[in-house]
Design a protein around this motif. Structure first.
Motif, PDB file in Angstrom:
ATOM      1  N   THR A 162       0.978   6.924  -6.583  1.00 30.69           N
ATOM      2  CA  THR A 162      -0.170   7.788  -6.849  1.00 30.69           C
ATOM      3  C   THR A 162       0.165   9.249  -6.574  1.00 30.69           C
ATOM      4  O   THR A 162      -0.150  10.130  -7.381  1.00 30.69           O
ATOM      5  N   LEU A 163       0.818   9.508  -5.454  1.00 30.43           N
ATOM      6  CA  LEU A 163       1.218  10.877  -5.128  1.00 30.43           C
ATOM      7  C   LEU A 163       2.124  11.450  -6.218  1.00 30.43           C
ATOM      8  O   LEU A 163       1.920  12.577  -6.678  1.00 30.43           O
ATOM      9  N   MET A 205       0.835  -1.198   0.000  1.00 25.68           N
ATOM     10  CA  MET A 205       0.000   0.000   0.000  1.00 25.68           C
ATOM     11  C   MET A 205       0.872   1.251   0.000  1.00 25.68           C
ATOM     12  O   MET A 205       0.557   2.233  -0.686  1.00 25.68           O
ATOM     13  N   GLU A 206       1.973   1.229   0.746  1.00 24.09           N
ATOM     14  CA  GLU A 206       2.889   2.375   0.764  1.00 24.09           C
ATOM     15  C   GLU A 206       3.432   2.646  -0.636  1.00 24.09           C
ATOM     16  O   GLU A 206       3.483   3.799  -1.079  1.00 24.09           O
ATOM     17  N   ALA A 263       1.140  14.656  -8.308  1.00 20.83           N
ATOM     18  CA  ALA A 263       1.892  15.878  -8.000  1.00 20.83           C
ATOM     19  C   ALA A 263       2.822  16.301  -9.126  1.00 20.83           C
ATOM     20  O   ALA A 263       2.983  17.483  -9.392  1.00 20.83           O
ATOM     21  N   ALA A 264       3.445  15.354  -9.765  1.00 17.57           N
ATOM     22  CA  ALA A 264       4.425  15.674 -10.817  1.00 17.57           C
ATOM     23  C   ALA A 264       4.485  14.499 -11.792  1.00 17.57           C
ATOM     24  O   ALA A 264       5.383  13.675 -11.711  1.00 17.57           O
ATOM     25  N   PRO A 265       3.537  14.428 -12.724  1.00 21.98           N
ATOM     26  CA  PRO A 265       3.448  13.256 -13.603  1.00 21.98           C
ATOM     27  C   PRO A 265       4.749  12.881 -14.301  1.00 21.98           C
ATOM     28  O   PRO A 265       5.134  11.721 -14.302  1.00 21.98           O
ATOM     29  N   ALA A 266       5.462  13.846 -14.861  1.00 29.92           N
ATOM     30  CA  ALA A 266       6.712  13.524 -15.554  1.00 29.92           C
ATOM     31  C   ALA A 266       7.780  13.080 -14.566  1.00 29.92           C
ATOM     32  O   ALA A 266       8.561  12.175 -14.836  1.00 29.92           O
ATOM     33  N   GLY A 319       7.209  11.714 -11.594  1.00 28.34           N
ATOM     34  CA  GLY A 319       6.807  10.483 -10.911  1.00 28.34           C
ATOM     35  C   GLY A 319       7.466   9.262 -11.513  1.00 28.34           C
ATOM     36  O   GLY A 319       7.941   8.388 -10.815  1.00 28.34           O
ATOM     37  N   ARG A 320       7.529   9.219 -12.833  1.00 23.96           N
ATOM     38  CA  ARG A 320       8.183   8.082 -13.497  1.00 23.96           C
ATOM     39  C   ARG A 320       9.662   8.046 -13.151  1.00 23.96           C
ATOM     40  O   ARG A 320      10.220   6.993 -12.865  1.00 23.96           O
ATOM     41  N   LEU A 321      10.312   9.208 -13.118  1.00 28.85           N
ATOM     42  CA  LEU A 321      11.726   9.281 -12.786  1.00 28.85           C
ATOM     43  C   LEU A 321      11.950   8.864 -11.325  1.00 28.85           C
ATOM     44  O   LEU A 321      12.847   8.084 -11.035  1.00 28.85           O
ATOM     45  N   ALA A 322      11.125   9.363 -10.426  1.00 29.96           N
ATOM     46  CA  ALA A 322      11.299   9.052  -8.995  1.00 29.96           C
ATOM     47  C   ALA A 322      11.143   7.555  -8.751  1.00 29.96           C
ATOM     48  O   ALA A 322      11.875   6.977  -7.956  1.00 29.96           O
ATOM     49  N   ARG A 323      10.177   6.919  -9.401  1.00 35.55           N
ATOM     50  CA  ARG A 323       9.991   5.478  -9.192  1.00 35.55           C
ATOM     51  C   ARG A 323      11.205   4.694  -9.657  1.00 35.55           C
ATOM     52  O   ARG A 323      11.541   3.669  -9.097  1.00 35.55           O
TER      53      ARG A 323
END
Length: 169
Positions: free
Chosen positions: A152-153, A145-146, A157-160, A162-166
């Motif tokens: 999701t956050l 869940m985390e 918050a930052a779609p472009a 978000g992919r980089l952070a993951r």
């Protein structure tokens, strides 16, 4: 110093700041990875705290921004607690063969903060490397869940980004 030099220095500092934030977060990730490779059943939480703080200081932090505590370390039921740094002392508790540990790091360098927390699961005396491999259903589903909430956050918050952070986690 004239106004033009002052503005130039300020611009340079602002331009360099994102790199310093990234460096603090990279240090946090490396510290958790180091601890995950070191930690095992039988170790004391106070020793884990000391290992985390030593690692942070030896690898780039110059201090700790939150009440001078570099690592909050909790185990078992205590992982659900919220404790002020002003009152925090690591418990004199030994990691069990099957345990859940939360580590929250707060290094800083040149007044730039890092803030990073991770939960690690110990099963059969060793840190589980993959969430899907955790046998304890409550712990596994909580960590899944985390991951979902973080994804999701980042997507909202930052779609472009978000992919980089993951990719970096």
């Amino acid at each position: 110093m004239n106004t033009k030099q002052h503005l130039s220095n300020g611009y340079r500092a602002v331009k360099e700041t994102p790199g310093l934030y990234s460096a603090m977060q990279d240090l946090n990730r490396a510290a958790i990875k180091h601890i995950a490779c070191t930690m095992k059943a039988g170790m004391n939480l106070r020793d884990i705290k000391a290992l985390c703080e030593d690692y942070l200081l030896k690898n780039g932090a110059d201090s700790f921004w939150y009440w001078d505590v570099g690592a909050f370390v909790f185990a078992g039921d205590e992982t659900a607690l919220s404790v002020s740094g002003r009152d925090y002392t690591a418990a004199n508790r030994t990691i069990q063969e099957n345990d859940i540990i939360t580590i929250d790091l707060s290094p800083q360098k040149d007044h730039i903060w890092g803030d990073y927390a991770r939960t690690l699961v110990i099963e059969n005396g060793k840190v589980c490397g993959k969430i899907d491999g955790i046998k304890n259903e409550e712990w596994r589903s909580g960590l899944q869940m985390e991951v979902y909430l973080h994804k999701t956050l980042m997507d909202v918050a930052a779609p472009a980004r978000g992919r980089l952070a993951r990719q970096r986690c």
